[in-house]
Design a protein around this motif. Sequence first.
Motif, PDB file in Angstrom:
ATOM      1  N   VAL A  28       3.422  77.420  45.060  1.00 14.47           N
ATOM      2  CA  VAL A  28       3.620  76.687  46.442  1.00 14.47           C
ATOM      3  C   VAL A  28       3.667  78.000  47.401  1.00 14.47           C
ATOM      4  CG1 VAL A  28       4.698  74.717  45.454  1.00 14.47           C
ATOM      5  CG2 VAL A  28       6.134  76.420  46.193  1.00 14.47           C
ATOM      6  N   GLU A  70       5.049  72.302  50.626  1.00 16.98           N
ATOM      7  CA  GLU A  70       4.866  72.172  49.584  1.00 16.98           C
ATOM      8  C   GLU A  70       5.888  72.288  48.373  1.00 16.98           C
ATOM      9  OE1 GLU A  70       0.241  74.166  49.756  1.00 16.98           O
ATOM     10  OE2 GLU A  70       1.753  75.080  48.676  1.00 16.98           O
ATOM     11  N   LEU A  71       6.855  73.010  48.695  1.00 18.86           N
ATOM     12  CA  LEU A  71       8.024  72.589  47.647  1.00 18.86           C
ATOM     13  C   LEU A  71       8.547  71.632  47.857  1.00 18.86           C
ATOM     14  CD1 LEU A  71      10.063  74.312  45.885  1.00 18.86           C
ATOM     15  CD2 LEU A  71      11.364  74.985  47.697  1.00 18.86           C
ATOM     16  N   ARG A  80      11.551  72.759  38.166  1.00 20.07           N
ATOM     17  CA  ARG A  80      11.890  73.744  38.861  1.00 20.07           C
ATOM     18  C   ARG A  80      11.709  75.256  38.369  1.00 20.07           C
ATOM     19  NH1 ARG A  80      12.360  69.096  40.396  1.00 20.07           N
ATOM     20  NH2 ARG A  80      14.057  68.439  41.821  1.00 20.07           N
ATOM     21  N   ILE A 134       8.332  76.561  39.196  1.00 19.52           N
ATOM     22  CA  ILE A 134       7.873  76.890  40.505  1.00 19.52           C
ATOM     23  C   ILE A 134       7.856  78.258  40.943  1.00 19.52           C
ATOM     24  CG2 ILE A 134       8.114  76.008  42.784  1.00 19.52           C
ATOM     25  CD1 ILE A 134       9.217  73.285  41.719  1.00 19.52           C
ATOM     26  N   PHE A 148       7.159  80.537  44.400  1.00 14.66           N
ATOM     27  CA  PHE A 148       7.038  80.276  45.681  1.00 14.66           C
ATOM     28  C   PHE A 148       6.623  81.644  46.330  1.00 14.66           C
ATOM     29  CE2 PHE A 148       9.933  79.073  49.644  1.00 14.66           C
ATOM     30  CZ  PHE A 148       8.790  78.736  50.375  1.00 14.66           C
ATOM     31  N   LYS A 154       7.989  83.537  54.695  1.00 10.40           N
ATOM     32  CA  LYS A 154       8.947  82.492  54.402  1.00 10.40           C
ATOM     33  C   LYS A 154      10.367  82.625  55.399  1.00 10.40           C
ATOM     34  CE  LYS A 154       7.813  83.139  49.624  1.00 10.40           C
ATOM     35  NZ  LYS A 154       7.116  84.698  49.667  1.00 10.40           N
ATOM     36  N   GLU A 209      13.320  77.923  54.243  1.00 11.91           N
ATOM     37  CA  GLU A 209      12.402  77.877  53.018  1.00 11.91           C
ATOM     38  C   GLU A 209      13.186  78.542  51.904  1.00 11.91           C
ATOM     39  OE1 GLU A 209       7.962  77.236  54.746  1.00 11.91           O
ATOM     40  OE2 GLU A 209       8.792  79.044  55.013  1.00 11.91           O
ATOM     41  N   ALA A 260      14.617  77.102  48.307  1.00 13.68           N
ATOM     42  CA  ALA A 260      14.221  77.436  47.067  1.00 13.68           C
ATOM     43  C   ALA A 260      15.445  77.883  46.111  1.00 13.68           C
ATOM     44  CB  ALA A 260      13.323  78.727  47.114  1.00 13.68           C
ATOM     45  N   GLU A 312      17.094  74.485  45.049  1.00 12.48           N
ATOM     46  CA  GLU A 312      16.243  73.695  44.010  1.00 12.48           C
ATOM     47  C   GLU A 312      16.321  74.716  42.734  1.00 12.48           C
ATOM     48  OE1 GLU A 312      15.392  70.843  43.766  1.00 12.48           O
ATOM     49  OE2 GLU A 312      16.364  70.574  45.976  1.00 12.48           O
ATOM     50  N   ILE A 337      14.403  77.378  41.640  1.00 15.98           N
ATOM     51  CA  ILE A 337      13.110  77.574  41.162  1.00 15.98           C
ATOM     52  C   ILE A 337      13.018  78.837  40.453  1.00 15.98           C
ATOM     53  CG2 ILE A 337      12.253  76.427  43.241  1.00 15.98           C
ATOM     54  CD1 ILE A 337      11.231  79.036  44.098  1.00 15.98           C
TER      55      ILE A 337
END
Length: 441
Positions: free
Chosen positions: A86, A91-92, A102, A105, A107, A112, A116, A120, A123, A125
């Motif tokens: 992403v 998109e995330l 997760r 994923i 990033f 960024k 954002e 991340a 979550e 990621i």
Amino acid sequence: MELYGTQTVNGQGHLMIGGVDSVDLAHIYGTPVVVYDTALIRERAAGFQAAFRKMGVQAQVAYASKAFSSVAIYQLAAEEGLSLDVVSGGELFTAVQADFPRERIHFHGNNKSYMELNFAFDEKIGCIVADNFLELGMISEIAQSRKQTMKILLRVTPGIEAHTHEFITTGQEDSKFGFDLKNGQADEAFRRAADMPYVEVLGLHCHIGSQIFETEAFTHAAHSLMEKMKAWRDEHGFVCSVLNLGGGFGIRYTDEDRPLEPMQYAEEMAEVVSGLSEEWGYPMPEIWIEPGRSLVGDAGTTLYTAGSEKQVPGIRTYIAVDGGMSDNIRPALYDAKYTAAAAQQMHSPHDTRVTIAGKCCESGDKLITDATLPRLQEGDLLAVFCTGAYTYSMAGNYNRLPRPAVVFAEEGHHQLVIRRETYEDLTRLDLPLQQKVRKGQ
């Protein structure tokens, strides 16, 4: 005419996509509509993964979702065991809505924001691909404030110019992306990141461009990055566990394009990395790649309805359709080439030269210049092939045209995965002018 994926022609001369009559799809969902042959996407995903298994190499195949982002495509990617690339908070968020795993994923992005990056971390990621020194500092600050470890890759520009359009070449030194491999930026980024608490450097990442038809640039990039990894081992005792060689594998838009089989890219990159690992006694890194276009590009077909015709004697004939640069800006932006067919007349000779024009109020709104088609009448259905990548994802509302519907088709079944925008959708965020402003008070 060579078709794509599971496309066939039925006895009525109609184009079939995923075992479904394109004429039926147009009647059910209207036009323009983007139809994805999801069996082809699954086949491509399996092919990349099989190539690495054949080589005995640990790998992650991450769908570069900027090609086409939606909840449904993320869910399909998860079903096929792919990871996910992403490039924005949006998109995330879509990945979260799709409940994508997760830990798979990654990033990306060259600018960024704190919001954002915090998202991340929230979550948890799998990895952030750090692109610049400002971002490294932000990641470190957030990680320390939370006492939460984040894995990162350092994106580097290896100074390789792939044979592609200048706007989609990203690996050369003059690029907005990444730390330069040759001028010391990458070394400085590594030194800083290695000293950051709660930041775990996995390895290196590069992306050299898009729509690339040969493997030489990829294998050269792999060699350059492996050399840097070896230098860090020899100088600092640090061993990279991941080498991400990006994507950019080409597909066939027209008969002039000669792409390789997707798995050939994976196999040749793996051969270079494994060969150098053995030669240098370097522990074999896990190889990550990021196919986007090569997973979804030729799986997508846009269906349009023909409208007005304009003949310019001795010059050309224009056929206008009910979409255009609002749903596919690539011809105007990159001079991208496409192939089309009359979806209701696939058995008819495609021998009439016309230019397919969009309905936007721009002279440059041409989808295909000098297409060869049967004689089209108002209301006929036109299929433009290979529109699965960077069409819907780059679509807009120029002239306040609603974005099209998106449909998945497979084994005779079809499903709406993005509904067509309505006029009400176009004004949903608009606010009326307030009285004081109108009067200039």
